[in-house]
Write a protein that holds these residues in place. Structure first.
Motif, PDB file in Angstrom:
ATOM      1  N   LEU A  14      -6.754  -5.578  12.093  1.00  9.03           N
ATOM      2  CA  LEU A  14      -5.687  -4.638  11.833  1.00  9.03           C
ATOM      3  C   LEU A  14      -6.130  -3.722  10.883  1.00  9.03           C
ATOM      4  N   PHE A  15      -7.089  -4.008   9.737  1.00  6.44           N
ATOM      5  CA  PHE A  15      -7.513  -3.129   8.656  1.00  6.44           C
ATOM      6  C   PHE A  15      -8.667  -2.242   9.709  1.00  6.44           C
ATOM      7  N   GLN A  16      -9.333  -2.599  10.743  1.00  8.99           N
ATOM      8  CA  GLN A  16     -10.020  -1.947  11.249  1.00  8.99           C
ATOM      9  C   GLN A  16      -9.418  -0.625  11.959  1.00  8.99           C
ATOM     10  N   LYS A  17      -8.324  -1.219  12.887  1.00 11.27           N
ATOM     11  CA  LYS A  17      -7.564  -0.230  13.490  1.00 11.27           C
ATOM     12  C   LYS A  17      -7.130   0.579  12.491  1.00 11.27           C
ATOM     13  N   LEU A  18      -6.441   0.425  11.234  1.00 11.57           N
ATOM     14  CA  LEU A  18      -6.005   1.329  10.437  1.00 11.57           C
ATOM     15  C   LEU A  18      -6.966   2.369   9.900  1.00 11.57           C
TER      16      LEU A  18
END
Length: 812
Positions: free
Chosen positions: A136-140
């Motif tokens: 999720l953080f990588q996508k953000l």
């Protein structure tokens, strides 16, 4: 006492580490003591936690702040739809283009974070130490391109919102009070926030998200599936931050106010304070509820820089003294003009020397030594040039005085403080710990990082414009009631602003139409300011303090002098919007080379562009009629006019006078008596500038320069260079005698007339000079010094001059 010192030491460490919990705490408040303003309590709990529990705590805190952020974005988007709906009607609040500029990319940012929050929330609420959310953080992080677009547009969005607020009351009301929903478990249903504050949130969010990633990675085991994903997200975020670091406003939240609200930095800058009878350079910080005056501590190389608080005033206790109270306070003595001119001379010489050393590829150590000298002189000029007092008073204590170079800055600071004082503010006293936290935050919060001197600029930065800016002030609209109105023009020079021109007062009107043209000399200038005033004719309100302006500022605006825009042969028309007032003006720029080019007049019957010897022979007089008449008129009614010979006259009036003198019109005396005094002074300057050969001739110029270079100006007397009995006294000494009133010393007069009365021949200029900046550095300051020496050592005494009726005779 020991415990307090330990707490302060700990807070310093927290501030240095930029721990994310300190930053989040500012916004969320301390659960154990709401509004206490002591953020280190949560930080202590964080240090006490261990292992994967810390990971959960980091994520829980971030999720709570993410909810607040989404609510803030929602509040920003709320007015966008109705504004768009009205844009296509006959009475739009804003145009479609203005709406798209202000709300650019907000919808996209909202959708990105809503999706991120909806996916992260269940994972945190149904906690499992092995749960993965690194993706999720990588996508953000991979969607930061949207933030780049937002950051690129941020300043334009702010400026557009500000202009729209000034010109549209409906939008102003909307933008000053947007409603933000409180968190689900909060007692507050909503809070009121300004649009400006909300537009800053996305910029602030990127920094906070990066700090969270840093802390999350710190508490994630290396063998956890999330570790490489979080590492990748942190790398992307850090690269993104470093790439836009120069483009963003570094303002951040400091600590909470006594009411438990967010305290933010609103404005900061370097100001000169008069303290214990001497001038001190201070860095002044205006927060939402307090004004703090600080000094940067001297630290050894490599150590973290810190500020030392000199004093602070809660805005609830801050008042501006009345004119009568200001008059009773100690008088501020201006710095001697000749010393300021000496500093400018040294700066120009050093600047020239640095350029020569660079061209010769000298050692960097030699260049650095020259730069250090230049900085020292620029610093002294910055410290000693301001003269306009800005007084503030603590209703429970002391008064303080700052000195500013322009009424523009004084108005900016006053307005910013008064705007904040409209809110419900409370008086308070900061504890030593709270003061330490606030002062400690200043280094990271500041928006102005360097003292405003040119030696701080990069070599590739614009050196500014050298030459003459022609400005026509046309008209103004937007006044709500009739008033007596005028405008002043300012440009920057050597790091501070100087007033250069003033329109006539247009009486009792809401739509003044001046249509007045001015010629303004630029000395490395980069900005033009226009200030609009209401003239005060009530003598009981006059404040006699030095340089204190009692006329009311109705509006002010500033534009950058972009060389590509102004360096054209055609006039460029523009409008400055200021507090709902619109001032229309036109401008064009002439380089110094072109403006001082001496072209002989083809018509030898006139006086402009004709050799002095021809004119004086024709008139049978040692001094041309035009010089005597202009000087007499100035001495008759302009001798006490502030800035006489320096303030520009209206160009159309000057051209009209030029025409009547050239035609030897019988109505000259009548026209002179009715003409604005600055136009008469401008006509005299134009006459000298248009002489086919400068008054102090091309032939003598090299010898004059020799005296400056060798620091032996007395050589001029021995060579007979000071025997010209035509120029100095009648034009200058009476004006200089009134210096306390008109602010025109011999040094100021030399600055005005030096480049006009002597300059190198065109051949010599081309042989030695390479740029407009060189022309100023090599010649203009030297010309001022030559003329100054000439004025200080006149060939005949003033007493003898006063007896010499020739100089004051109007007979031809």
């Amino acid at each position: 006492m020991e415990e307090e010192e330990e707490a302060i030491g700990f807070l310093d460490k927290v501030l240095e580490d930029e721990d994310v919990f300190l930053l989040e705490e500012c916004e969320l408040g301390t659960p154990t003591s709401p509004g206490s303003g002591s953020p280190f309590l949560v930080a202590v709990k964080v240090e006490a936690g261990k292992g994967l529990e810390m990971r959960k705590l980091v994520l829980s805190g971030f999720l709570a702040s993410e909810e607040i952020y989404i609510n803030q974005l929602e509040a920003l988007l709320l007015p966008m739809k109705p504004l768009k709906a009205t844009a296509t009607t006959s009475q739009p609040v804003l145009t479609i283009q203005q709406i798209e500029t202000i709300f650019y990319k907000i919808q996209d940012i909202y959708e990105i974070h809503k999706e991120f929050y909806d996916n992260l929330c269940p994972k945190v609420q149904q906690w499992d130490s092995q749960v993965t959310m690194g993706h999720l953080f990588q996508k953000l992080a991979s969607q930061l391109g949207v933030y780049k677009a937002f950051v690129d547009n941020y300043k334009v969005a702010l400026e557009t919102a500000e202009k729209c607020s000034q010109s549209n009351n409906q939008f102003q009301k909307i933008s000053e009070e947007l409603k933000v929903k409180g968190p689900k478990d909060s007692k507050d249903s909503h809070t009121s926030v300004t649009m400006e504050a909300l537009l800053y949130k996305p910029i602030d969010r990127v920094t906070r998200s990066t700090l969270v990633l840093h802390d999350l990675l710190k508490h994630t085991p290396v063998d956890h599936p999330d570790y490489p994903l979080l590492q990748d997200a942190l790398r992307i975020s850090q690269n993104f931050l470093s790439s836009i670091n120069e483009d963003i406003d570094p303002r951040r939240t400091a600590v909470t106010t006594p009411k438990g609200e967010t305290r933010q930095l609103v404005k900061d800058g370097f100001l000169v304070e008069v303290s214990e009878g001497s001038r001190k350079l201070r860095h002044v910080f205006l927060f939402t509820d307090v004004l703090l005056c600080a000094k940067l501590k001297k630290t050894s190389v490599g150590k973290h820089q810190q500020y030392d608080c000199k004093w602070y005033i809660p805005l609830a206790d801050l008042v501006f003294p009345s004119p009568e109270e200001s008059e009773a306070s100690p008088h501020v003595h201006p710095f001697p003009d000749h010393e300021l001119e000496d500093m400018k001379m040294k700066i120009s010489a050093l600047k020239s020397e640095i350029q020569k050393e660079k061209a010769n590829k000298a050692q960097s150590r030699a260049i650095e030594r020259l730069k250090k000298k230049m900085f020292e002189n620029e610093f002294l000029l910055l410290l000693n040039s301001p003269t306009i007092p800005f007084r503030i008073h603590n209703r429970n204590g002391k008064s303080y005085v700052f000195l500013l170079s322009s009424d523009y800055e004084r108005s900016e600071w006053r307005e910013a403080i008064q705007k904040l004082q409209k809110k419900d503010l409370q008086a308070f006293v900061l504890s030593s710990v709270e003061l330490q936290v606030l002062t400690g935050s200043c280094f990271k919060l500041r928006t102005v990082h360097n003292i405003p001197v040119t030696s701080n600029k990069d070599d590739d930065e614009s050196p500014g414009l050298y030459g003459f800016l022609h400005v026509i002030v046309h008209s103004a609209k937007g006044f709500k009631q009739s008033a007596n109105l005028y405008c002043t023009l300012e440009v920057d020079s050597f790091g501070y602003f100087v007033s250069k021109a003033k329109t006539r007062v247009f009486r009792d009107t809401t739509e003044p139409k001046w249509d007045e043209e001015f010629e303004i000399e630029l000395e490395g200038s980069q900005s033009l300011r226009i200030l609009c005033y209401e003239k005060c004719y009530d003598k009981t309100k006059v404040n006699k303090d030095n340089n204190e302006i009692v006329d009311k500022i109705m509006g002010k605006g500033q534009i950058q002098l972009d060389p590509q825009t102004v360096e054209t042969k055609n006039w460029h028309t523009d409008v400055i919007e200021m507090n709902g007032i619109k001032v229309e003006f036109s401008m064009k720029f002439t380089s110094r080379d072109m403006s001082l080019k001496r072209t002989p007049s083809k018509k030898q019957t006139g006086v402009f562009g004709v050799k002095i010897s021809v004119v004086t022979k024709r008139e049978r007089s040692k001094v041309p009629y035009i010089v005597r008449q202009c000087v007499e008129e100035v001495e008759k009614r302009g001798i006490e006019e502030v800035g006489i010979y320096r303030i520009s006259g209206v160009a159309t009036d000057i051209q009209a006078l030029k025409a009547v003198f050239d035609a030897n019109n019988k109505d000259i005396l009548l026209m002179l008596s009715d003409m604005d005094i600055n136009a008469i002074a401008g006509t005299l300057k134009l006459y000298f500038r248009e002489l086919p050969e400068p008054l102090l001739t091309d032939r003598l110029y090299p010898a004059f320069m020799e005296g400056i270079v060798t620091s032996r100006p007395r050589v001029w007397s021995s060579k007979g260079l000071l025997q010209n009995d035509f120029f100095p006294p009648p034009l200058t000494f009476r004006v200089a005698e009134k210096e306390p009133i008109n602010k025109m010393s011999l040094h100021n007069l030399a600055t005005v007339f030096g480049p006009t009365l002597l300059r190198p021949s065109e051949v010599e200029s081309k042989a030695h000079l390479t740029s407009a900046a060189d022309i100023w550095s090599h010649d203009v300051m030297a010309q001022v010094q030559v003329l100054l020496y000439y004025l200080q050592h006149p060939p005949i005494s003033f007493a003898e001059l006063k007896r010499n009726t020739l100089y004051f005779s109007t007979d031809v």
